[in-house]
Design an enzyme around this catalytic site. Structure first.
Site, PDB file in Angstrom:
ATOM      1  N   SER A 161       0.832  -1.200   0.000  1.00  0.00           N
ATOM      2  CA  SER A 161       0.000   0.000   0.000  1.00  0.00           C
ATOM      3  C   SER A 161       0.872   1.257   0.000  1.00  0.00           C
ATOM      4  CB  SER A 161      -0.924  -0.070   1.231  1.00  0.00           C
ATOM      5  OG  SER A 161      -1.943   0.879   1.130  1.00  0.00           O
TER       6      SER A 161
ATOM      7  N   ASP B 259      -9.840  -4.170  -6.034  1.00  0.00           N
ATOM      8  CA  ASP B 259      -9.297  -3.458  -4.871  1.00  0.00           C
ATOM      9  C   ASP B 259      -9.760  -2.013  -4.952  1.00  0.00           C
ATOM     10  OD1 ASP B 259      -7.852  -2.166  -2.931  1.00  0.00           O
ATOM     11  OD2 ASP B 259      -5.881  -2.858  -3.624  1.00  0.00           O
TER      12      ASP B 259
ATOM     13  N   HIS C 201      -7.601  -5.330  -0.388  1.00  0.00           N
ATOM     14  CA  HIS C 201      -6.386  -4.537  -0.491  1.00  0.00           C
ATOM     15  C   HIS C 201      -5.182  -5.270   0.103  1.00  0.00           C
ATOM     16  CE1 HIS C 201      -4.178  -0.891  -1.079  1.00  0.00           C
ATOM     17  NE2 HIS C 201      -3.978  -0.680   0.209  1.00  0.00           N
TER      18      HIS C 201
END
Lengths: 266, 390
Positions: free
Chosen positions: A94, A216, A244
């Site tokens: 991320s 996602d 995610h």
């Protein structure tokens, strides 16, 4: 300042080539526990908490310093230096995928390969660019975080800190895995979701694997495709999973994709 | 199993056993739903459908729960809840807002449990949702109040800091002023004395004027000394070490030291410390307190009346009370009581004084953990009572 303590660095594994894992927003190094052990026999596995998260030194979180992702990238480099790591495989999830990119741009000689798990160089939509979000959405996220003050907060941890002789108290804590200081979480959320690292992408020379989930909301496929175009030495792998966090929802597929990219015998 | 239940509760109202599990699920006073590990909705109860305004067909196998949240909530769910479910198998009391079919929102509290299959693979996520419309309002009110309190606290802290700085500046100003004034005034007094001895004045009023100048100079010196005493006391935040002080000896010593005051010669002193011959206080501080009170008693005498000053102790609830009583001119407490212990406040301008004495007395007694009470009648006299700690 002890960098290893500051970032709560934990080293394991019997291999020689270092593999450094950097967790994303909203949790801590626990997030790697279904994936990291798979590399321990072949790599020197390094786990860390970003400053402000997990068991890092919260006092070191100076909002003035951490206004951009560059400061976190420097922290990762600090850890790499403190452990004298070379030929590093850097795995970032991320927001930390971008932190990893920034670190590898600064000191390319230290890094062999990057694994970018569900990355996004910019979350907000822009002219000619789809990030997926509008500023109002980010405001809503911050409000939701405020509504969940207790879930994010260390407001309950004084109960643990006050009773170190009673560890069972911490086990009773609700949602305890990803607790963090709410003020820091709020600030980090802002820094994360208002970041724009698109201009940095062409400067990366390290080969990178982009691990994209099929569905996602945070990093949609258009973003993965964009990144693949912008990063010269990149491979894009779309995992057939939603959410995610493929390293939690599809750990085996995640490990397999990483092995393939890293040239292991599978 | 059921038989056993009946055996345990023979008197159970039969209406209770009529509860239908399907009906309980569908119309429970909370929302229920089940999702695949990827979030896809597979089962919802009627309560939840009613809240959302969707039909079952519109949702099942089509949407995920997180798609029914506000975008901010969805971000939070994907970044926080979904990983937590996979890490610890459950989440509790997460606050979200559902987005209804008509676009309006419903605040809910979410609990979720992840069920795994025999191989430990994630199978299904069960969720319960509670309508917290009112509670959310209270919470937001609390958050607002907290933010406000924090802002006010910050403001107070800033003000406090400013006041502390100003106070310190004032302290050092007073210190510097008293220090810098002392030397030239002493020089002036010396020069004036020399002048008086060597110079001759032809004006018949000169002798009076010389006396007045001398008086004014004395006044300046005593004010400066008072200021110095106050500054010294203020710069010493820690009270002096407490020790047993024998009152008779100390009081006699102070009375002797006040012999230069004009009223001293004819004053009559009565000392009685039988009730509490010894008190526990810093000796220099008590010395300063008694010196101020006794010199006041000798200064503010009623003209034409022989000064009578009584210094005594009594015990009140086992604690010593030290009293200094005079038959002097007294004070109008109804008018001046509130200002009595203020710095530089004077009530008898016709008598020389600096306005520092009572201020110091009050501060020193408070610092020792005691308090001061005053009783006074104009034309009759004043009594100071010092309530001291045991």
């Amino acid at each position: 300042m002890n960098v290893l303590k500051r970032n709560n660095v934990n080293v394991s594994g019997t291999g020689t080539q270092p593999m450094v894992f950097v967790h994303g927003f909203g949790c801590n190094q626990h997030m790697w526990r279904l994936v990291a052990p798979a590399f321990e026999s072949r790599y020197r596995v390094v786990l860390l908490d970003l400053v402000g998260a997990g068991q890092s030194d919260l006092a070191a979180y100076d909002p003035a310093r951490y206004t951009t992702l560059e400061a976190h990238a420097q922290d990762v480099l600090d850890v790499v230096h403190a452990l004298d790591l070379h030929d590093v495989v850097l795995v970032g999830h991320s927001v930390s995928a971008m932190i990893s990119v920034l670190a590898a741009i600064r000191e390319p000689e230290r890094f062999a390969k990057l694994v970018l798990v569900t990355p996004s160089p910019r979350y907000l939509n822009d002219v000619g660019y789809t990030g997926g979000f509008e500023p109002g959405d980010i405001k809503e996220l911050l409000d939701t975080m405020d509504d969940n003050y207790l879930g994010w907060s260390t407001a309950m941890t004084p109960a643990i800190m006050g009773h170190p002789e009673r560890p069972e108290l911490s086990a009773e804590l609700n949602n305890s895995f990803c607790n963090t200081d709410p003020a820091i979480a709020r600030h980090f959320a802002r820094v994360t979701f208002l970041s724009d690292n698109r201009a940095d992408l062409p400067r990366l020379r390290t080969p990178a694997l982009i691990l994209q989930c099929a569905d996602d909301v945070l990093a949609p496929q258009v973003v993965g495709t964009y990144l693949h175009q912008q990063l010269r030495h990149s491979e894009l792998v779309v995992l057939d999973t939603s959410g995610h966090c493929p390293h939690l929802s599809e750990p085996q597929a995640t490990i397999a994709a990483m092995d393939l990219f890293l040239g292991a015998r599978v | 199993m059921h038989k056993v239940d009946h055996d345990i509760m023979p008197a159970l109202d039969l209406r209770l056993t009529a509860e239908n599990p399907d009906d309980l699920y569908e119309h429970a006073p909370c929302g229920y739903c089940s999702c695949l590990p990827d979030g896809t909705l597979v089962k919802l109860n009627q309560t939840l459908l009613g809240w959302l305004g969707y039909t079952r067909q519109e949702l099942v196998a089509r949407l995920t729960l997180s798609q029914l949240l506000t975008v901010g909530g969805r971000l939070h769910y994907e970044m926080h809840c979904a990983p937590l479910l996979l890490l610890q198998g459950q989440v509790r009391e997460v606050s979200y807002s559902l987005r209804r079919r008509d676009g309006s929102t419903l605040p809910v509290l979410l609990n979720a449990v992840l069920q795994r299959d025999a191989d430990g693979q994630p199978l299904v996520v069960r969720m319960t949702l509670f309508d917290i419309t009112d509670r959310r309002k209270y919470e937001q009110e609390l958050l607002r109040a907290k933010a406000k309190a924090e802002a006010q606290r910050e403001q107070l802290r800033a003000q406090n800091e400013q006041l502390t700085r100003i106070n310190a500046d004032l302290d050092s100003f007073v210190y510097t002023a008293s220090h810098d004034l002392k030397q030239p005034v002493h020089n002036l007094a010396g020069l004036f004395e020399e002048l008086q001895r060597s110079a001759t004045f032809h004006d018949p009023a000169a002798a009076d004027m010389m006396g007045m100048v001398q008086g004014a100079m004395q006044q300046i010196l005593s004010t400066i000394e008072g200021l110095t005493a106050v500054v010294q006391q203020q710069r010493q935040p820690e009270p002096g070490a407490t020790e047993p002080v024998e009152l008779l000896g100390l009081t006699e010593e102070i009375i002797r030291s006040l012999a230069q005051l004009p009223a001293h010669a004819e004053a009559e002193f009565a000392l009685d410390f039988a009730a509490a011959p010894v008190v526990h206080m810093s000796r220099p501080n008590l010395h300063s307190v008694l010196t101020n009170l006794l010199s006041n008693a000798l200064k503010y005498t009623e003209p034409g009346r022989r000064p009578r000053i009584t210094v005594s102790t009594t015990l009140v609830e086992g604690k010593p009370v030290l009293s200094v009583q005079d038959n002097g001119r007294g004070l109008n407490l109804a008018r001046h009581g509130g200002e009595l212990f203020q710095l530089f406040r004077r009530f008898h301008p016709e008598v020389a004084g600096s306005g520092v004495g009572l201020y110091l007395v009050n501060r020193l007694v408070h610092q020792a953990g005691g308090r001061v009470e005053v009783a006074s009648t104009v034309g009759q006299g004043t009594t100071f009572r010092l309530y001291l700690p045991k």
